[in-house]
Design a protein around this motif. Structure first.
Motif, mmCIF file in Angstrom:
data_model
loop_
_atom_site.group_PDB
_atom_site.id
_atom_site.type_symbol
_atom_site.label_atom_id
_atom_site.label_comp_id
_atom_site.label_asym_id
_atom_site.label_seq_id
_atom_site.Cartn_x
_atom_site.Cartn_y
_atom_site.Cartn_z
ATOM 1 N N TRP A 167 0.809 -1.218 0.000
ATOM 2 C CA TRP A 167 0.000 0.000 0.000
ATOM 3 C C TRP A 167 0.848 1.276 0.000
ATOM 4 O O TRP A 167 0.565 2.199 -0.770
ATOM 5 N N ARG A 171 0.035 3.975 -2.947
ATOM 6 C CA ARG A 171 -0.966 4.901 -2.404
ATOM 7 C C ARG A 171 -1.099 6.163 -3.234
ATOM 8 O O ARG A 171 -2.206 6.574 -3.600
ATOM 9 N N ASP A 203 -4.820 -0.313 2.615
ATOM 10 C CA ASP A 203 -5.298 0.203 3.892
ATOM 11 C C ASP A 203 -6.812 0.375 3.781
ATOM 12 O O ASP A 203 -7.296 1.163 2.975
#
Length: 348
Positions: A167, A171, A203
């Motif tokens: 992640w 991101r 996330d």
């Protein structure tokens, strides 16, 4: 980990189509020429056909070394016969190649995504996902290089392949793609694979925020993402195992046999186990490969259908309380996020 996400690479950075005259000129930087590549490819295919192979694949054209010639032969062959076999051997070249050759290989993936044709681009997406984005050490550099060569209009292939990326690595890419409506469909696919893929990572609270910012036309993908960002998987436990072997290297954990009873199967790192609204531990290792000759104590429970043994981060003293229970499995931080957002404890 911060990643610069250029929206519009300059025309100089975008790679030429594979097999074009401009592509031929870039071969010179590797110390080879197109005529040599064509000859090596022709001979490899002819040898395969002479040996009785009706449809040559990557195995037949791989030249058994990490040379630029081998890489170029595989890339050119893949352009006409797209399949993972050629890309698998291209990864073999990558493994032993120097920095210059590795940079060139990434550039070929960028060319596949930008210029296609579609079967080539789709094959390239698959190769990126399993050979580079699942390789945690290589993935950040590969993604960064792609983003300097692939214009935003062609990010779709990167987003669809991005499920295995950690992640923090992806991101900023996902956040940038959310601002571009044309990329919402591949972004949604990448988010879904980040939840449901074997090596997916995302996330959950940030994914919930992203989901609220994008439009998803595919009903199934949208439903899967809504489930992943609003609900737990419901689990049933059977037996527990407390390891007593002095060689056991996970002292603050135990093993719990569980099966999924409701919800699409997904695993997220550090997912929270909840019983009757109270957290009781976290999943540290899904489908733990326990060796039963290791000294251990079994706390017997009911027989489960399609059960797997998972390692739970928590006190072994609590293991007995989790035998034969109905449990919820929440992605890390999602219960707290939903409780804060909605003003009450999140429920399935």
């Amino acid at each position: 980990m911060s990643l610069q996400v250029p929206v519009s690479p300059s025309a100089v950075d975008v790679p030429p189509p594979i097999g074009s005259a401009a592509w031929d000129r870039e071969l010179v930087g590797l110390g080879i020429d197109r005529a040599t590549v064509d000859r090596e490819l022709r001979l490899a295919v002819e040898d395969a056909v002479d040996g009785g192979t009706a449809e040559p694949d990557g195995h037949d054209v791989y030249l058994n070394d990490a040379s630029p010639e081998t890489a170029a032969v595989l890339v050119l062959f893949h352009q006409e016969h797209p399949s993972y076999s050629a890309l698998m051997y291209l990864r073999f070249v990558w493994n032993d190649g120097d920095g210059r050759l590795r940079d060139w290989i990434v550039r070929q993936y960028a060319a596949m995504l930008v210029h296609g044709p579609r079967p080539v681009a789709e094959s390239g997406e698959y190769g990126l996902a399993i050979d580079y984005f699942e390789a945690y050490q290589d993935a950040p550099g590969v993604l960064a290089a792609l983003l300097t060569q692939v214009p935003a209009a062609h990010w779709g292939g990167i987003l669809r392949a991005a499920g295995p990326l950690a992640w923090p690595v992806k991101r900023d890419l996902f956040q940038a793609a959310a601002e571009m409506p044309a990329l919402h469909a591949p972004l949604a696919r990448g988010m879904a694979d980040s939840f449901y893929g074997i090596y997916g990572d995302i996330d959950a609270p940030e994914a919930a925020e992203l989901l609220g910012r994008i439009t998803i036309a595919d009903d199934q993908v949208r439903a899967h993402l809504i489930e992943a960002t609003t609900q737990p998987m419901l689990m049933r436990s059977g037996s527990a195992i407390v390891v007593t072997d002095a060689r056991w290297t996970y002292p603050d954990s135990f093993l719990l046999e569980m099966t999924v009873t409701s919800g699409l199967r997904r695993w997220s790192s550090r997912s929270e186990l909840v019983v009757d609204g109270q957290p009781v531990g976290r999943i540290a290792h899904w489908s733990f490969p326990f060796r039963h000759e290791t000294e251990h104590l079994v706390l017997p429970g009911r027989t489960l259908h399609k059960a797997q043994l998972h390692r739970i981060a928590g006190s072994p003293d609590d293991a007995a309380d989790l035998v034969d229970r109905e449990l919820e499995l929440w992605p890390a931080g999602l219960r707290a996020y939903l409780a804060q957002r909605h003003g009450h404890t999140a429920e399935a």
